[in-house]
Scaffold this motif. Structure first.
Motif, PDB file in Angstrom:
ATOM      1  N   ARG A  22       4.815   2.263  -0.349  1.00 51.44           N
ATOM      2  CA  ARG A  22       3.383   2.471  -0.596  1.00 51.44           C
ATOM      3  C   ARG A  22       2.971   1.864  -1.931  1.00 51.44           C
ATOM      4  O   ARG A  22       1.787   1.724  -2.232  1.00 51.44           O
ATOM      5  N   HIS A  23       3.949   1.482  -2.755  1.00 55.63           N
ATOM      6  CA  HIS A  23       3.668   0.835  -4.038  1.00 55.63           C
ATOM      7  C   HIS A  23       3.522  -0.680  -3.895  1.00 55.63           C
ATOM      8  O   HIS A  23       3.278  -1.368  -4.876  1.00 55.63           O
ATOM      9  N   SER A  24       3.666  -1.198  -2.694  1.00 58.56           N
ATOM     10  CA  SER A  24       3.552  -2.636  -2.462  1.00 58.56           C
ATOM     11  C   SER A  24       2.149  -3.118  -2.800  1.00 58.56           C
ATOM     12  O   SER A  24       1.174  -2.366  -2.677  1.00 58.56           O
ATOM     13  N   THR A  25       2.068  -4.369  -3.183  1.00 67.18           N
ATOM     14  CA  THR A  25       0.772  -4.933  -3.570  1.00 67.18           C
ATOM     15  C   THR A  25       0.031  -5.470  -2.346  1.00 67.18           C
ATOM     16  O   THR A  25       0.649  -5.888  -1.370  1.00 67.18           O
ATOM     17  N   PRO A  26      -1.308  -5.462  -2.391  1.00 70.81           N
ATOM     18  CA  PRO A  26      -2.085  -5.938  -1.244  1.00 70.81           C
ATOM     19  C   PRO A  26      -1.916  -7.433  -0.970  1.00 70.81           C
ATOM     20  O   PRO A  26      -2.212  -7.895   0.113  1.00 70.81           O
ATOM     21  N   ASP A  27      -1.437  -8.197  -1.951  1.00 64.72           N
ATOM     22  CA  ASP A  27      -1.303  -9.643  -1.753  1.00 64.72           C
ATOM     23  C   ASP A  27      -0.016 -10.031  -1.035  1.00 64.72           C
ATOM     24  O   ASP A  27       0.295 -11.204  -0.893  1.00 64.72           O
ATOM     25  N   GLY A  28       0.737  -9.053  -0.553  1.00 66.78           N
ATOM     26  CA  GLY A  28       1.888  -9.351   0.283  1.00 66.78           C
ATOM     27  C   GLY A  28       3.202  -9.529  -0.440  1.00 66.78           C
ATOM     28  O   GLY A  28       4.173  -9.974   0.165  1.00 66.78           O
ATOM     29  N   ASN A  29       3.269  -9.214  -1.711  1.00 68.57           N
ATOM     30  CA  ASN A  29       4.533  -9.314  -2.438  1.00 68.57           C
ATOM     31  C   ASN A  29       5.350  -8.053  -2.208  1.00 68.57           C
ATOM     32  O   ASN A  29       5.388  -7.162  -3.042  1.00 68.57           O
ATOM     33  N   CYS A  30       5.990  -7.990  -1.048  1.00 63.06           N
ATOM     34  CA  CYS A  30       6.665  -6.759  -0.660  1.00 63.06           C
ATOM     35  C   CYS A  30       8.058  -7.040  -0.115  1.00 63.06           C
ATOM     36  O   CYS A  30       8.314  -8.078   0.491  1.00 63.06           O
ATOM     37  N   VAL A  31       8.921  -6.092  -0.309  1.00 64.15           N
ATOM     38  CA  VAL A  31      10.217  -6.076   0.340  1.00 64.15           C
ATOM     39  C   VAL A  31      10.124  -5.032   1.438  1.00 64.15           C
ATOM     40  O   VAL A  31       9.610  -3.941   1.215  1.00 64.15           O
ATOM     41  N   GLU A  32      10.587  -5.374   2.633  1.00 64.36           N
ATOM     42  CA  GLU A  32      10.577  -4.437   3.745  1.00 64.36           C
ATOM     43  C   GLU A  32      12.003  -4.118   4.147  1.00 64.36           C
ATOM     44  O   GLU A  32      12.891  -4.971   4.038  1.00 64.36           O
ATOM     45  N   VAL A  33      12.221  -2.908   4.613  1.00 65.95           N
ATOM     46  CA  VAL A  33      13.549  -2.489   5.067  1.00 65.95           C
ATOM     47  C   VAL A  33      13.446  -1.926   6.475  1.00 65.95           C
ATOM     48  O   VAL A  33      12.387  -1.448   6.894  1.00 65.95           O
TER      49      VAL A  33
END
Length: 78
Positions: A22-33
């Motif tokens: 939920r701390h991921s940024t709206p611009d898509g800089n995320c790690v998914e598991v």
């Protein structure tokens, strides 16, 4: 159990449920598991959902999370 090597394209993993913080940024800089059926954990970059995914054991992920909680990786986040 499906044998999926590290660095494999994520297409064989399209049926798993990917989760991002939920701390991921709206611009898509995320790690998914994603938790795999054999108990392994897949990790991918959300900007490239069909790109490579790395596969880790539950023990490897637990050790990493423990290090994060202990602050061992704080210099990376600053």
């Amino acid at each position: 159990m499906v044998d999926i090597p590290n660095g494999a394209l994520a297409d064989p993993l399209r049926s798993v449920m990917w989760i991002k913080s939920r701390h991921s940024t709206p611009d898509g800089n995320c790690v998914e598991v994603a938790l795999l059926s054999g108990g392994e954990v897949a990790v991918r970059n959300s900007r490239d959902p069909h790109g490579p995914a790395l596969i880790y054991t539950r023990g490897e992920v637990a050790a990493f999370i423990a290090g994060v909680k202990d602050g061992e990786f704080d210099p990376i986040a600053t």
